[in-house]
Design an enzyme around this catalytic site. Sequence first.
Site, short mmCIF file in Angstrom:
data_model
loop_
_atom_site.label_atom_id
_atom_site.label_comp_id
_atom_site.label_asym_id
_atom_site.label_seq_id
_atom_site.Cartn_x
_atom_site.Cartn_y
_atom_site.Cartn_z
N GLU A 180 85.30 87.19 40.33
CA GLU A 180 86.02 88.23 41.11
C GLU A 180 86.53 87.68 42.45
O GLU A 180 87.31 88.36 43.12
CB GLU A 180 85.10 89.45 41.34
CG GLU A 180 84.00 89.27 42.37
CD GLU A 180 82.80 88.44 41.88
OE1 GLU A 180 82.87 87.87 40.77
OE2 GLU A 180 81.82 88.33 42.63
N HIS A 223 81.25 83.54 40.55
CA HIS A 223 81.95 84.76 41.00
C HIS A 223 83.42 84.77 40.57
O HIS A 223 84.29 84.51 41.41
CB HIS A 223 81.91 84.84 42.52
CG HIS A 223 80.58 85.15 43.10
ND1 HIS A 223 80.16 86.44 43.34
CD2 HIS A 223 79.58 84.34 43.49
CE1 HIS A 223 78.94 86.42 43.86
NE2 HIS A 223 78.56 85.15 43.97
N GLU A 248 72.69 90.57 46.88
CA GLU A 248 71.31 90.15 47.13
C GLU A 248 70.43 90.82 46.06
O GLU A 248 70.27 92.04 46.06
CB GLU A 248 70.91 90.57 48.54
CG GLU A 248 69.54 90.12 48.95
CD GLU A 248 69.30 88.63 48.71
OE1 GLU A 248 70.17 87.81 49.06
OE2 GLU A 248 68.23 88.29 48.16
N CYS A 260 76.08 86.48 39.25
CA CYS A 260 75.27 85.91 40.33
C CYS A 260 74.01 86.75 40.58
O CYS A 260 73.11 86.71 39.75
CB CYS A 260 76.12 85.72 41.58
SG CYS A 260 75.39 84.50 42.68
N1 GLN Z 1 71.09 84.19 46.13
C1 GLN Z 1 71.37 85.57 45.85
C2 GLN Z 1 70.15 86.25 45.24
O1 GLN Z 1 69.23 85.60 44.91
C3 GLN Z 1 72.55 85.72 44.91
C4 GLN Z 1 73.80 85.26 45.60
C5 GLN Z 1 75.06 85.87 45.10
O2 GLN Z 1 75.05 86.91 44.42
N2 GLN Z 1 76.15 85.27 45.48
O3 GLN Z 1 70.16 87.45 45.10
#
Ligand code: GLN
Length: 217
Positions: free
Chosen positions: A192, A190, A66, A97
């Site tokens: 990983e 991702h 997050e 991400c």
């Molecule tokens: N939606 C998340 C964000 O904005 C990221 C999602 C993820 O890392 N899989 O932080």
Amino acid sequence: MVETPSVKRESGEADGVTQPKIGVLALQGDFIEHIQMFERLGIEAVEVRKPSQLAELDGLVIPGGESTTIVRLINLFGFADELRSFVDRGAALWGTCAGMIVIARELTDSYPEPLGLIDICVSRNWFGRQVDSFEEPLQFDGIEGGPFLAVFIRAPIVESIGDEVEVLARVGDGIPVAVRSGNLLSTAFHPELTEDSRVHEYFVEMARERISARPQK
Ligand code: GLN
């Protein structure tokens, strides 16, 4: 504690090849999966929880999770300036991400405040309006052996890039989802969470190129 004989970390040598020291930012998110992937490649990766640990590293991953929480914890634990120095001395940094969001120059969203380390503008949760998670085989420049199965989970996309930034992979009708700028790598998906270690190998190679940037003792 007993040392594992096969791990030759003191010299930084394994099988005659100099191994970079890799860390994964372990404040929040799926850092364990990254560590396991590096271990599968025979690379010891450490969980990074203190800025002082960066001095020892040739490469750092900021994992998915997050982004608002990760940015808050980065600021709380005093990582921001240390991360800037880390990049300035040429060590390799990879954001996946949420990590992509954290290291971006700019977001189309009003928060969090990104660190501005790589010259890209990023949109959070871009696929969320249609579907939260999906997998897609992608052509990834610099990685051999056919398409890479990319796992997208509430993923961001790259809206625009600076002159120094190279797009390595695109999804759909050409949306950039993996980019590189020198010692910085950023992926919206991702690697990983797959069985495929090729993007991790690509990053290890980036970190290996930068070993000479490690402060000499
Ligand atoms: N939606 C998340 C964000 O904005 C990221 C999602 C993820 O890392 N899989 O932080």
